[in-house]
Motif scaffolding. Structure first.
Motif, PDB file in Angstrom:
ATOM      1  N   PRO A   1       0.832  -1.208   0.000  1.00 41.99           N
ATOM      2  CA  PRO A   1       0.000   0.000   0.000  1.00 41.99           C
ATOM      3  C   PRO A   1       0.868   1.260   0.000  1.00 41.99           C
ATOM      4  CG  PRO A   1      -0.598  -1.466   1.811  1.00 41.99           C
ATOM      5  CD  PRO A   1       0.618  -2.031   1.173  1.00 41.99           C
ATOM      6  N   VAL A   2       0.373   2.313  -0.664  1.00 44.12           N
ATOM      7  CA  VAL A   2       1.087   3.588  -0.742  1.00 44.12           C
ATOM      8  C   VAL A   2       0.192   4.662  -0.139  1.00 44.12           C
ATOM      9  CG1 VAL A   2       2.106   5.299  -2.291  1.00 44.12           C
ATOM     10  CG2 VAL A   2       2.275   2.866  -2.841  1.00 44.12           C
ATOM     11  N   SER A   3       0.678   5.361   0.884  1.00 42.35           N
ATOM     12  CA  SER A   3      -0.072   6.455   1.503  1.00 42.35           C
ATOM     13  C   SER A   3       0.107   7.717   0.672  1.00 42.35           C
ATOM     14  CB  SER A   3       0.425   6.711   2.923  1.00 42.35           C
ATOM     15  OG  SER A   3       0.204   5.569   3.715  1.00 42.35           O
ATOM     16  N   ILE A   4      -1.019   8.376   0.366  1.00 44.35           N
ATOM     17  CA  ILE A   4      -0.995   9.563  -0.488  1.00 44.35           C
ATOM     18  C   ILE A   4      -1.881  10.655   0.093  1.00 44.35           C
ATOM     19  CG2 ILE A   4      -0.530   8.294  -2.624  1.00 44.35           C
ATOM     20  CD1 ILE A   4      -3.865   9.249  -2.753  1.00 44.35           C
ATOM     21  N   SER A   5      -1.781  11.847  -0.477  1.00 42.80           N
ATOM     22  CA  SER A   5      -2.743  12.917  -0.213  1.00 42.80           C
ATOM     23  C   SER A   5      -3.019  13.603  -1.538  1.00 42.80           C
ATOM     24  CB  SER A   5      -2.224  13.915   0.820  1.00 42.80           C
ATOM     25  OG  SER A   5      -1.119  14.615   0.325  1.00 42.80           O
ATOM     26  N   VAL A   6      -4.236  14.103  -1.686  1.00 40.35           N
ATOM     27  CA  VAL A   6      -4.637  14.788  -2.912  1.00 40.35           C
ATOM     28  C   VAL A   6      -5.342  16.074  -2.511  1.00 40.35           C
ATOM     29  CG1 VAL A   6      -6.806  13.497  -3.085  1.00 40.35           C
ATOM     30  CG2 VAL A   6      -5.853  14.539  -5.113  1.00 40.35           C
ATOM     31  N   LYS A   7      -5.153  17.132  -3.284  1.00 40.82           N
ATOM     32  CA  LYS A   7      -5.806  18.404  -2.979  1.00 40.82           C
ATOM     33  C   LYS A   7      -7.317  18.236  -3.147  1.00 40.82           C
ATOM     34  CE  LYS A   7      -1.942  21.337  -4.207  1.00 40.82           C
ATOM     35  NZ  LYS A   7      -1.427  22.379  -5.102  1.00 40.82           N
ATOM     36  N   GLU A   8      -8.047  18.700  -2.150  1.00 42.14           N
ATOM     37  CA  GLU A   8      -9.494  18.524  -2.132  1.00 42.14           C
ATOM     38  C   GLU A   8     -10.168  19.121  -3.361  1.00 42.14           C
ATOM     39  OE1 GLU A   8     -13.275  19.329   0.842  1.00 42.14           O
ATOM     40  OE2 GLU A   8     -11.375  20.344   1.220  1.00 42.14           O
ATOM     41  N   ASN A   9      -9.762  20.338  -3.741  1.00 43.25           N
ATOM     42  CA  ASN A   9     -10.422  20.987  -4.882  1.00 43.25           C
ATOM     43  C   ASN A   9     -10.159  20.245  -6.192  1.00 43.25           C
ATOM     44  OD1 ASN A   9      -7.763  21.774  -4.969  1.00 43.25           O
ATOM     45  ND2 ASN A   9      -8.169  23.928  -5.324  1.00 43.25           N
ATOM     46  N   GLU A  10      -8.974  19.652  -6.362  1.00 46.07           N
ATOM     47  CA  GLU A  10      -8.677  18.897  -7.571  1.00 46.07           C
ATOM     48  C   GLU A  10      -9.499  17.611  -7.629  1.00 46.07           C
ATOM     49  OE1 GLU A  10      -4.484  18.228  -7.964  1.00 46.07           O
ATOM     50  OE2 GLU A  10      -4.039  20.372  -8.006  1.00 46.07           O
ATOM     51  N   LEU A  11      -9.638  16.926  -6.491  1.00 44.91           N
ATOM     52  CA  LEU A  11     -10.435  15.704  -6.453  1.00 44.91           C
ATOM     53  C   LEU A  11     -11.903  16.008  -6.728  1.00 44.91           C
ATOM     54  CD1 LEU A  11     -10.688  12.677  -6.025  1.00 44.91           C
ATOM     55  CD2 LEU A  11     -10.915  13.132  -3.567  1.00 44.91           C
ATOM     56  N   LYS A  12     -12.433  17.064  -6.110  1.00 45.50           N
ATOM     57  CA  LYS A  12     -13.832  17.421  -6.341  1.00 45.50           C
ATOM     58  C   LYS A  12     -14.083  17.782  -7.794  1.00 45.50           C
ATOM     59  CE  LYS A  12     -15.219  18.844  -1.730  1.00 45.50           C
ATOM     60  NZ  LYS A  12     -15.701  19.946  -0.889  1.00 45.50           N
ATOM     61  N   ALA A  13     -13.137  18.454  -8.430  1.00 44.81           N
ATOM     62  CA  ALA A  13     -13.279  18.808  -9.842  1.00 44.81           C
ATOM     63  C   ALA A  13     -13.361  17.547 -10.705  1.00 44.81           C
ATOM     64  CB  ALA A  13     -12.121  19.693 -10.295  1.00 44.81           C
ATOM     65  N   GLU A  14     -12.540  16.545 -10.394  1.00 41.23           N
ATOM     66  CA  GLU A  14     -12.571  15.291 -11.149  1.00 41.23           C
ATOM     67  C   GLU A  14     -13.879  14.537 -10.899  1.00 41.23           C
ATOM     68  OE1 GLU A  14     -10.428  14.049 -13.472  1.00 41.23           O
ATOM     69  OE2 GLU A  14      -9.410  15.968 -13.294  1.00 41.23           O
ATOM     70  N   LEU A  15     -14.351  14.544  -9.659  1.00 37.62           N
ATOM     71  CA  LEU A  15     -15.589  13.837  -9.323  1.00 37.62           C
ATOM     72  C   LEU A  15     -16.794  14.432 -10.037  1.00 37.62           C
ATOM     73  CD1 LEU A  15     -15.068  13.277  -5.505  1.00 37.62           C
ATOM     74  CD2 LEU A  15     -15.068  11.533  -7.286  1.00 37.62           C
ATOM     75  N   ARG A  16     -16.753  15.731 -10.332  1.00 39.30           N
ATOM     76  CA  ARG A  16     -17.872  16.390 -11.008  1.00 39.30           C
ATOM     77  C   ARG A  16     -17.920  16.093 -12.501  1.00 39.30           C
ATOM     78  NH1 ARG A  16     -16.704  20.629  -7.269  1.00 39.30           N
ATOM     79  NH2 ARG A  16     -15.252  21.559  -8.728  1.00 39.30           N
ATOM     80  N   LYS A  17     -16.845  15.583 -13.065  1.00 37.95           N
ATOM     81  CA  LYS A  17     -16.819  15.297 -14.495  1.00 37.95           C
ATOM     82  C   LYS A  17     -17.787  14.165 -14.820  1.00 37.95           C
ATOM     83  CE  LYS A  17     -12.140  16.820 -15.509  1.00 37.95           C
ATOM     84  NZ  LYS A  17     -10.806  16.386 -15.967  1.00 37.95           N
ATOM     85  N   ALA A  18     -18.468  14.319 -15.928  1.00 32.38           N
ATOM     86  CA  ALA A  18     -19.424  13.299 -16.361  1.00 32.38           C
ATOM     87  C   ALA A  18     -18.706  11.967 -16.566  1.00 32.38           C
ATOM     88  CB  ALA A  18     -20.087  13.733 -17.656  1.00 32.38           C
ATOM     89  N   GLY A  19     -19.265  10.914 -16.017  1.00 34.71           N
ATOM     90  CA  GLY A  19     -18.715   9.582 -16.211  1.00 34.71           C
ATOM     91  C   GLY A  19     -17.477   9.270 -15.409  1.00 34.71           C
ATOM     92  N   PHE A  20     -17.141  10.068 -14.391  1.00 36.61           N
ATOM     93  CA  PHE A  20     -15.907   9.849 -13.624  1.00 36.61           C
ATOM     94  C   PHE A  20     -15.816   8.424 -13.094  1.00 36.61           C
ATOM     95  CE2 PHE A  20     -13.626   9.569  -9.600  1.00 36.61           C
ATOM     96  CZ  PHE A  20     -12.388  10.032  -9.970  1.00 36.61           C
ATOM     97  N   TYR A  21     -16.920   7.880 -12.638  1.00 39.30           N
ATOM     98  CA  TYR A  21     -16.899   6.557 -12.021  1.00 39.30           C
ATOM     99  C   TYR A  21     -16.738   5.440 -13.045  1.00 39.30           C
ATOM    100  CZ  TYR A  21     -18.172   9.135  -7.909  1.00 39.30           C
ATOM    101  OH  TYR A  21     -18.161  10.022  -6.874  1.00 39.30           O
ATOM    102  N   HIS A  22     -16.717   5.780 -14.317  1.00 42.95           N
ATOM    103  CA  HIS A  22     -16.504   4.803 -15.371  1.00 42.95           C
ATOM    104  C   HIS A  22     -15.137   4.966 -16.020  1.00 42.95           C
ATOM    105  CE1 HIS A  22     -20.665   3.616 -15.067  1.00 42.95           C
ATOM    106  NE2 HIS A  22     -20.994   4.888 -15.084  1.00 42.95           N
ATOM    107  N   PHE A  23     -14.351   5.934 -15.570  1.00 46.10           N
ATOM    108  CA  PHE A  23     -13.017   6.191 -16.115  1.00 46.10           C
ATOM    109  C   PHE A  23     -12.019   5.209 -15.532  1.00 46.10           C
ATOM    110  CE2 PHE A  23     -13.517  11.131 -16.493  1.00 46.10           C
ATOM    111  CZ  PHE A  23     -14.396  10.957 -17.546  1.00 46.10           C
ATOM    112  N   GLY A  24     -10.930   5.010 -16.246  1.00 46.75           N
ATOM    113  CA  GLY A  24      -9.736   4.450 -15.651  1.00 46.75           C
ATOM    114  C   GLY A  24      -9.013   5.650 -15.042  1.00 46.75           C
ATOM    115  N   THR A  25      -8.533   5.532 -13.827  1.00 50.34           N
ATOM    116  CA  THR A  25      -7.905   6.677 -13.177  1.00 50.34           C
ATOM    117  C   THR A  25      -6.410   6.448 -13.045  1.00 50.34           C
ATOM    118  OG1 THR A  25      -9.916   7.109 -11.941  1.00 50.34           O
ATOM    119  CG2 THR A  25      -7.918   8.148 -11.138  1.00 50.34           C
ATOM    120  N   GLY A  26      -5.628   7.378 -13.588  1.00 44.83           N
ATOM    121  CA  GLY A  26      -4.187   7.337 -13.448  1.00 44.83           C
ATOM    122  C   GLY A  26      -3.773   8.255 -12.324  1.00 44.83           C
ATOM    123  N   VAL A  27      -2.663   7.959 -11.703  1.00 47.68           N
ATOM    124  CA  VAL A  27      -2.189   8.750 -10.582  1.00 47.68           C
ATOM    125  C   VAL A  27      -0.753   9.162 -10.831  1.00 47.68           C
ATOM    126  CG1 VAL A  27      -1.694   8.712  -8.115  1.00 47.68           C
ATOM    127  CG2 VAL A  27      -3.696   7.519  -8.975  1.00 47.68           C
TER     128      VAL A  27
END
Length: 70
Positions: free
Chosen positions: A40-66
């Motif tokens: 496991p890798v411990s990470i942190s992500v900026k809240e505003n960047e994550l919320k912006a991605e979550l608002r995108k249409a179809g986010f839950y169907h994307f492959g997500t790269g990190v």
């Protein structure tokens, strides 16, 4: 065609409840990446960047790269 979404995250060396609370006060969300038979890798992500991605249409169907930053 698979749509992808990239999130910029930072590696975290320190973990725990107090550290997580401090990150949230700074506007970051703590997390852990599991899977692919790796440690496991411990990470942190900026809240505003994550919320912006979550608002995108179809986010839950994307492959997500990190992208990780130290």
């Amino acid at each position: 065609m698979i749509m992808t979404s990239n999130l910029k995250v930072e590696n975290r060396e320190k973990v725990g409840k107090g550290i997580s609370r401090a990150l949230r006060r700074e506007g970051k969300i703590p997390g852990i990446i599991y899977g692919n038979n790796q440690n496991p890798v411990s990470i942190s992500v900026k809240e505003n960047e994550l919320k912006a991605e979550l608002r995108k249409a179809g986010f839950y169907h994307f492959g997500t790269g990190v992208e990780t930053f130290a």
